[in-house]
Design a protein around this motif. Structure first.
Motif, PDB file in Angstrom:
ATOM      1  N   ILE A   1      -1.238   4.157  -1.645  1.00 58.76           N
ATOM      2  CA  ILE A   1      -2.666   3.974  -1.442  1.00 58.76           C
ATOM      3  C   ILE A   1      -2.976   4.271   0.018  1.00 58.76           C
ATOM      4  N   GLY A   2      -3.950   5.106   0.268  1.00 55.37           N
ATOM      5  CA  GLY A   2      -4.335   5.433   1.638  1.00 55.37           C
ATOM      6  C   GLY A   2      -3.503   6.583   2.189  1.00 55.37           C
ATOM      7  N   THR A   3      -3.727   6.871   3.449  1.00 59.45           N
ATOM      8  CA  THR A   3      -3.030   7.958   4.116  1.00 59.45           C
ATOM      9  C   THR A   3      -2.114   7.387   5.185  1.00 59.45           C
ATOM     10  N   PRO A   4      -0.806   7.700   5.142  1.00 54.46           N
ATOM     11  CA  PRO A   4       0.078   7.219   6.194  1.00 54.46           C
ATOM     12  C   PRO A   4      -0.312   7.799   7.554  1.00 54.46           C
TER      13      PRO A   4
ATOM     14  N   LEU B   1       0.828  -1.205   0.000  1.00 54.07           N
ATOM     15  CA  LEU B   1       0.000   0.000   0.000  1.00 54.07           C
ATOM     16  C   LEU B   1       0.864   1.258   0.000  1.00 54.07           C
ATOM     17  N   GLU B   2       1.922   1.251   0.792  1.00 54.95           N
ATOM     18  CA  GLU B   2       2.821   2.404   0.829  1.00 54.95           C
ATOM     19  C   GLU B   2       3.545   2.568  -0.498  1.00 54.95           C
TER      20      GLU B   2
END
Length: 50
Positions: free
Chosen positions: A45-48, A40-41
């Motif tokens: 993708i997404g927010t850390p 994902l990183e």
């Protein structure tokens, strides 16, 4: 930083659910989640969370 977080995550997971799972399934779950996070990183993708 990610490596330290992965180690902390695995340790904490092992502390929280030892009576529910044996060590090897906990290790496998932690590794699977670690790999998922890495993917994902890598793909951003997404927010850390830090």
């Amino acid at each position: 930083m990610v490596n330290a977080a992965e180690g902390s995550f695995a340790e904490r997971l092992a502390e929280l659910i030892p009576e529910a799972l044996k060590a090897s399934p906990v290790t496998a779950a932690a590794q699977t989640l670690s790999e998922l996070r890495s993917h994902l990183e890598r793909d951003q993708i997404g927010t850390p969370t830090g």
